[in-house]
Design a protein around this motif. Structure first.
Motif, mmCIF file in Angstrom:
data_model
loop_
_atom_site.group_PDB
_atom_site.id
_atom_site.type_symbol
_atom_site.label_atom_id
_atom_site.label_comp_id
_atom_site.label_asym_id
_atom_site.label_seq_id
_atom_site.Cartn_x
_atom_site.Cartn_y
_atom_site.Cartn_z
ATOM 1 N N LEU A 145 6.816 7.335 -10.956
ATOM 2 C CA LEU A 145 5.849 6.994 -9.921
ATOM 3 C C LEU A 145 5.116 5.683 -10.199
ATOM 4 C CD1 LEU A 145 4.244 10.454 -9.102
ATOM 5 C CD2 LEU A 145 5.633 9.045 -7.581
ATOM 6 N N LEU A 146 4.950 4.907 -9.151
ATOM 7 C CA LEU A 146 4.108 3.714 -9.162
ATOM 8 C C LEU A 146 3.053 3.879 -8.076
ATOM 9 C CD1 LEU A 146 6.786 0.860 -9.389
ATOM 10 C CD2 LEU A 146 5.440 1.831 -11.260
ATOM 11 N N GLU A 147 1.792 3.667 -8.437
ATOM 12 C CA GLU A 147 0.694 3.791 -7.485
ATOM 13 C C GLU A 147 0.341 2.423 -6.915
ATOM 14 O OE1 GLU A 147 -0.341 6.698 -6.707
ATOM 15 O OE2 GLU A 147 0.221 8.009 -8.375
ATOM 16 N N ASP A 148 -0.129 2.410 -5.682
ATOM 17 C CA ASP A 148 -0.603 1.191 -5.026
ATOM 18 C C ASP A 148 0.363 0.030 -5.287
ATOM 19 O OD1 ASP A 148 -2.164 -0.527 -3.534
ATOM 20 O OD2 ASP A 148 -3.536 -0.988 -5.187
ATOM 21 N N ALA A 149 1.606 0.245 -4.920
ATOM 22 C CA ALA A 149 2.666 -0.707 -5.250
ATOM 23 C C ALA A 149 3.041 -1.566 -4.045
ATOM 24 C CB ALA A 149 3.895 0.038 -5.755
ATOM 25 N N THR A 182 2.243 12.205 0.285
ATOM 26 C CA THR A 182 1.878 11.385 -0.874
ATOM 27 C C THR A 182 2.412 11.980 -2.168
ATOM 28 O OG1 THR A 182 -0.238 12.544 -1.026
ATOM 29 C CG2 THR A 182 -0.200 10.470 0.224
ATOM 30 N N SER A 183 2.771 13.255 -2.150
ATOM 31 C CA SER A 183 3.308 13.911 -3.336
ATOM 32 C C SER A 183 4.814 14.075 -3.203
ATOM 33 C CB SER A 183 2.664 15.288 -3.522
ATOM 34 O OG SER A 183 3.326 16.024 -4.533
ATOM 35 N N ALA A 184 5.547 13.615 -4.204
ATOM 36 C CA ALA A 184 6.999 13.756 -4.176
ATOM 37 C C ALA A 184 7.413 15.223 -4.198
ATOM 38 C CB ALA A 184 7.619 13.010 -5.354
ATOM 39 N N ALA A 185 6.585 16.081 -4.757
ATOM 40 C CA ALA A 185 6.906 17.508 -4.799
ATOM 41 C C ALA A 185 6.981 18.108 -3.414
ATOM 42 C CB ALA A 185 5.872 18.258 -5.637
ATOM 43 N N ASP A 186 6.308 17.499 -2.419
ATOM 44 C CA ASP A 186 6.364 18.017 -1.056
ATOM 45 C C ASP A 186 7.786 18.037 -0.508
ATOM 46 O OD1 ASP A 186 3.715 18.595 -0.755
ATOM 47 O OD2 ASP A 186 3.188 16.727 0.250
ATOM 48 N N LEU A 187 8.622 17.105 -0.957
ATOM 49 C CA LEU A 187 9.989 17.023 -0.438
ATOM 50 C C LEU A 187 10.815 18.237 -0.857
ATOM 51 C CD1 LEU A 187 10.717 13.231 -1.049
ATOM 52 C CD2 LEU A 187 9.915 14.338 1.053
ATOM 53 N N THR A 188 10.489 18.809 -1.990
ATOM 54 C CA THR A 188 11.176 20.012 -2.453
ATOM 55 C C THR A 188 10.483 21.278 -1.971
ATOM 56 O OG1 THR A 188 11.997 18.880 -4.425
ATOM 57 C CG2 THR A 188 11.903 21.277 -4.535
ATOM 58 N N TYR A 189 9.180 21.201 -1.848
ATOM 59 C CA TYR A 189 8.365 22.380 -1.517
ATOM 60 C C TYR A 189 8.635 22.930 -0.124
ATOM 61 C CZ TYR A 189 3.976 24.546 0.153
ATOM 62 O OH TYR A 189 3.034 25.355 0.728
ATOM 63 N N GLN A 190 8.830 22.062 0.850
ATOM 64 C CA GLN A 190 8.901 22.507 2.232
ATOM 65 C C GLN A 190 10.065 21.835 2.947
ATOM 66 O OE1 GLN A 190 5.543 21.374 4.733
ATOM 67 N NE2 GLN A 190 5.534 23.404 5.666
ATOM 68 N N ASN A 230 0.839 -1.199 0.000
ATOM 69 C CA ASN A 230 0.000 0.000 0.000
ATOM 70 C C ASN A 230 0.874 1.249 0.000
ATOM 71 O OD1 ASN A 230 -2.243 1.696 0.173
ATOM 72 N ND2 ASN A 230 -2.462 1.457 2.399
ATOM 73 N N VAL A 231 1.769 1.318 -0.957
ATOM 74 C CA VAL A 231 2.765 2.388 -0.985
ATOM 75 C C VAL A 231 2.823 3.038 -2.361
ATOM 76 C CG1 VAL A 231 4.719 0.877 -1.625
ATOM 77 C CG2 VAL A 231 5.141 2.971 -0.308
ATOM 78 N N ARG A 232 3.076 4.325 -2.362
ATOM 79 C CA ARG A 232 3.304 5.083 -3.599
ATOM 80 C C ARG A 232 4.805 5.234 -3.756
ATOM 81 N NH1 ARG A 232 2.085 10.965 -5.561
ATOM 82 N NH2 ARG A 232 1.039 10.536 -7.543
ATOM 83 N N VAL A 233 5.363 4.790 -4.867
ATOM 84 C CA VAL A 233 6.821 4.700 -5.023
ATOM 85 C C VAL A 233 7.318 5.681 -6.076
ATOM 86 C CG1 VAL A 233 8.787 3.197 -5.491
ATOM 87 C CG2 VAL A 233 6.737 2.259 -4.388
ATOM 88 N N ALA A 273 2.195 0.807 4.347
ATOM 89 C CA ALA A 273 2.677 2.183 4.239
ATOM 90 C C ALA A 273 1.548 3.204 4.248
ATOM 91 C CB ALA A 273 3.511 2.341 2.975
ATOM 92 N N GLY A 274 0.330 2.755 4.244
ATOM 93 C CA GLY A 274 -0.795 3.685 4.325
ATOM 94 C C GLY A 274 -0.892 4.644 3.162
ATOM 95 N N GLY A 275 -0.414 4.239 1.999
ATOM 96 C CA GLY A 275 -0.473 5.088 0.819
ATOM 97 C C GLY A 275 0.567 6.187 0.775
ATOM 98 N N LYS A 276 1.522 6.163 1.704
ATOM 99 C CA LYS A 276 2.561 7.198 1.752
ATOM 100 C C LYS A 276 3.625 6.966 0.686
ATOM 101 C CE LYS A 276 0.703 9.144 5.417
ATOM 102 N NZ LYS A 276 0.022 10.457 5.346
ATOM 103 N N LEU A 277 4.547 7.933 0.596
ATOM 104 C CA LEU A 277 5.542 7.960 -0.467
ATOM 105 C C LEU A 277 6.824 7.249 -0.064
ATOM 106 C CD1 LEU A 277 6.343 9.251 -3.287
ATOM 107 C CD2 LEU A 277 7.397 11.078 -1.918
#
Length: 402
Positions: free
Chosen positions: A23-27, A378-386, A10-13, A57-61
């Motif tokens: 990106l891979l969904e529901d991996a 859940t969004s990879a962009a969050d790692l750069t954004y904040q 249950n992970v977004r990769v 993983a609860g759908g996390k990245l």
């Protein structure tokens, strides 16, 4: 001990394959004996082995473990007083003339024991690890003598042995002139080539060789002598290049198949083309750009045009980038250099791995080492954004969850 099998469901990769996040969904990601054995859709995943540890993983990245491919992490002393003096209007030249700058760090590092270097460097390494760093490069260059360069590199090896992190050591004896070789740079290069480099390489303390090729450092001719010596010892090279002026060091390094050229604010198209032809990675260091209040940016458009891989690193050091946050470099790379979020993440994973000559990590693909980070987003962009948030849920180093 590495677990026999772990299964992240249950992970977004963000695999970092291709030009984007990959990106891979529901991996599902399966780890066997420290290696990724499966990455893909849950419906196609193999059955869990007996005794397998299952992580929801609860759908996390999930991303590759982060890689800081340029640091000077082992040093003694502080330059905070110099920073304060500059803010009170004292020039760098005056500070250097009074014994400050790199010379001050060299004195402090020489005076410190190996145990003391390990002690003061441990919190720095741990700060990087708390943000998901699983591989870090550590340079010498504050000893500038055989005994003291050895001491720095041995301290770096001890840091690796004491932590769940991989350390690549780089000999940077050609960083500055030591006081005993004042006004005799060629004689000091002789000492590096004849004594420091072969001795420390023979003691298995050197993974790569670096130099500071700059108008306030070493000339291209002196740098090339170091490269030739490294080549004879079958050691890869990298270079501090084009930071303050264009010495054409990048083109020189490319002729020696350099792993990376780093800083690059004054890089020209000739150098970019040479790096592209040799597969040399461009390592951008926004922390130093920020701390030194630079205004000239690396030629990002040219690097993109010629498809030069771009990495990001902290350049953690006491004088020009006393920063211990690789996540901050993601934000700075985007803000200062206008890199895309995809470029930033690839810059601290797959391209950073290549900058160290490591091809067994940096992507979440079957067959790679299980160096992984699970993030509370859940969004990879969050790692750069904040930055400044504690998003790391879990981290694996070679399959071991730390």
């Amino acid at each position: 001990m590495t677990q026999a099998q772990q299964r992240i469901e249950n992970v977004r990769v963000a695999t970092t394959q291709g030009d984007g996040y990959g990106l891979l969904e529901d991996a599902v990601v399966v780890i066997d004996q420290g290696i990724i054995s499966y990455v893909g859709a849950a419906v196609d995943a193999p059955a869990a082995a007996t005794g397998c540890a299952v992580i929801d993983a609860g759908g996390k990245l999930l991303t590759p473990g982060l890689i800081d491919c340029h640091t000077h992490l082992v040093w003694a002393g502080t330059r905070a007083d110099e920073f304060a003096r500059r803010l009170h209007g004292v020039s760098y030249a005056d500070i250097a003339a009074s014994g400050g700058g790199i010379a001050a760090t060299v004195r402090a590092t020489r005076a410190a024991s190996e145990d003391e270097l390990v002690a003061v460097s441990t919190p720095r390494l741990q700060a990087l690890m708390r943000e998901g760093v699983t591989t870090v490069e550590i340079k010498s260059g504050y000893g500038l003598s055989l005994a003291d360069e050895r001491k720095q590199l041995q301290a770096a090896r001890r840091l690796a042995a004491a932590h769940d992190v991989s350390v690549q050591t780089t000999l940077l004896a050609a960083h500055a002139l030591p006081p005993e070789y004042k006004d005799a740079p060629d004689a000091y290069i002789d000492h590096i080539i004849d004594t420091i480099l072969p001795t420390l390489a023979g003691e298995d303390l050197v993974d790569a060789v670096d130099a500071f090729c700059e108008n306030v450092g070493f000339s291209p001719a002196q740098t090339e002598r170091v490269f030739k010596a490294a080549q004879q010892l079958q050691l890869p090279v990298k270079l501090h290049a084009e930071q303050l002026s264009n010495q054409h060091g990048s083109a020189l390094a490319a002729r020696y198949q350099a792993l990376s050229c780093d800083h690059l604010e004054h890089l020209d198209e000739e150098g970019v083309k040479a790096m592209a032809a040799s597969g040399t990675v461009a390592v951008l260091l926004p922390g130093a750009f920020y701390f030194l209040r630079e205004t000239k940016q690396p030629p990002l458009a040219l690097l993109r045009e010629h498809q030069v891989p771009i990495a990001l690193a902290t350049d953690a050091n006491p004088g020009t980038s006393p920063i211990l946050s690789l996540q901050l470099m993601l934000q700075m790379g985007a803000t200062f250099f206008r890199m895309t979020p995809e470029e930033c993440l690839r810059g601290v994973t797959v391209h950073a791995a290549k900058a160290l000559g490591l091809y067994d990590r940096g992507q979440v693909v079957a067959g790679q080492r299980a160096d992984l980070c699970l993030w509370d987003c859940t969004s990879a962009a969050d790692l750069t954004y904040q930055f400044g948030t504690d998003r790391l849920i879990a981290c694996w180093h070679h399959g071991k969850r730390r």
